[in-house]
Design an enzyme around this catalytic site. Structure first.
Site, PDB file in Angstrom:
ATOM      1  N   ASP A  50       0.798  -1.161   0.158  1.00 50.61           N
ATOM      2  CA  ASP A  50       0.004   0.013   0.201  1.00 50.61           C
ATOM      3  C   ASP A  50       0.736   1.238  -0.039  1.00 50.61           C
ATOM      4  O   ASP A  50       0.661   2.299  -0.771  1.00 50.61           O
ATOM      5  CB  ASP A  50      -0.846  -0.093   1.148  1.00 50.61           C
ATOM      6  CG  ASP A  50      -1.817  -1.190   1.270  1.00 50.61           C
ATOM      7  OD1 ASP A  50      -3.050  -0.849   0.932  1.00 50.61           O
ATOM      8  OD2 ASP A  50      -1.394  -2.237   1.981  1.00 50.61           O
ATOM      9  N   THR A 119      -6.670  -4.967   0.620  1.00 50.21           N
ATOM     10  CA  THR A 119      -5.785  -4.979   1.500  1.00 50.21           C
ATOM     11  C   THR A 119      -5.741  -6.201   2.209  1.00 50.21           C
ATOM     12  O   THR A 119      -4.856  -7.243   2.533  1.00 50.21           O
ATOM     13  CB  THR A 119      -5.164  -3.762   2.186  1.00 50.21           C
ATOM     14  OG1 THR A 119      -4.725  -2.858   1.453  1.00 50.21           O
ATOM     15  CG2 THR A 119      -4.018  -4.470   3.029  1.00 50.21           C
TER      16      THR A 119
END
Length: 305
Positions: A50, A119
């Site tokens: 990320d 995620t």
């Protein structure tokens, strides 16, 4: 290339930036140390992928378009060490820009970045749910988007070529995928895998689906519509954000579909807008109004714009 409209150049650069980010995601996964941070809440994680991907995308776009406003989920600064010369995608540049967007200036554009959508699924090795999302808004409206699937085709074996990029511009079309026909007499709805609640379920039940497809990642859900694997994406919850929906919405719109809140209101993507989609999401490739009409009043009363 120099004669291409600014908007098409930004899209072409975004496709290349997403491709670079996908390479980085795969490298981090292969390295084995995901650098997971729990941000608090249910399945709300951040990984090194990320952080690194947002820095890379910011650096790439900012180097080429210094007046762009870029808003990312992780609020990471541009990485000065990143390769900002990732170039532009030739396929994008080969397409004519719609007349209504030919004179767009950098100052009118806001780019919304979700460097790793899905995620939680990434940390659980559910790699087909994971996407890199870049959305491009002009004067508050989603007009172009990129969805990169870094691990597309990963189930084909260790020697498979991984990844694909889907992109679209409203008024130009959407590219990078094969669309299939939905089964006759079916009603397939896709929704959240891990953030369900009574409002979400009541909304879905009112539409009487024959199948409910629960998957991770907003980008992945809208892809189900784009590819013809689901009729609608229904999420009567304030859980997703503008960086989740901007890019996917633009691609869906380029195909003739529509994405709104549960009241049927268009989402706004201008600089300064609140990040959460507080009134949820209803998206469909066709018959969007029918899905809105089926949202129970009790759900609408709870979901304030």
């Amino acid at each position: 290339m120099s004669s291409a409209a600014l908007l098409m150049k930004v899209v072409a650069s975004s496709v290349r930036a997403a491709d670079k980010a996908a390479e980085l995601v795969r490298k981090i996964m292969k390295g084995g140390d995901l650098g997971i941070i729990d941000k608090g809440g249910l399945n709300n994680f951040q990984t090194e992928a990320d952080r690194s991907c947002e820095r890379l995308i910011r650096a790439t776009l900012a180097a080429q378009y210094p007046n762009l406003k870029i808003i990312g989920e992780e609020d990471e600064a541009a990485d000065a060490s990143s390769d900002a010369k990732s170039g532009m995608d030739d396929d994008v540049l080969s397409k004519a820009c719609p007349e209504s967007l030919k004179d767009v200036k950098e100052e009118q554009i806001v780019v919304w970045v979700d460097p790793l959508d899905g995620t939680a699924e990434f940390t659980q090795n559910l790699l087909d749910h994971v996407t890199v999302l870049i959305g491009i808004a002009v004067d508050g409206k989603a007009v172009a988007g990129v969805i990169n699937q870094p691990f597309y085709n990963y189930k084909a074996g260790p020697d498979a070529t991984l990844g694909r990029t889907i992109w679209g511009v409203v008024g130009v079309g959407a590219f990078g995928f094969q669309r299939q026909e939905l089964p006759a007499d079916s009603m397939i709805i896709t929704t959240t895998r891990s953030h369900s609640n009574k409002l979400v379920n009541d909304c879905i039940d009112s539409m009487k689906p024959t199948e409910v497809m629960r998957v991770g990642g907003a980008g992945n859900k809208v892809l189900k519509l784009i590819e013809g694997k689901a009729h609608a994406y229904v999420f009567a919850s304030p859980g997703c954000k503008k960086w989740d929906t901007c890019g996917p919405e633009a691609i869906l719109h380029a195909l003739g579909g529509k994405l709104t809140d549960v009241h049927g209101n268009a989402l706004q993507y201008h600089n300064g807008v609140k990040f959460p989609n507080t009134a949820g999401v209803i998206a469909a490739c066709s018959q969007h109004e029918w899905f809105i009409s089926k949202v129970p009043q009790s759900v609408k009363d709870e979901m304030k714009p």
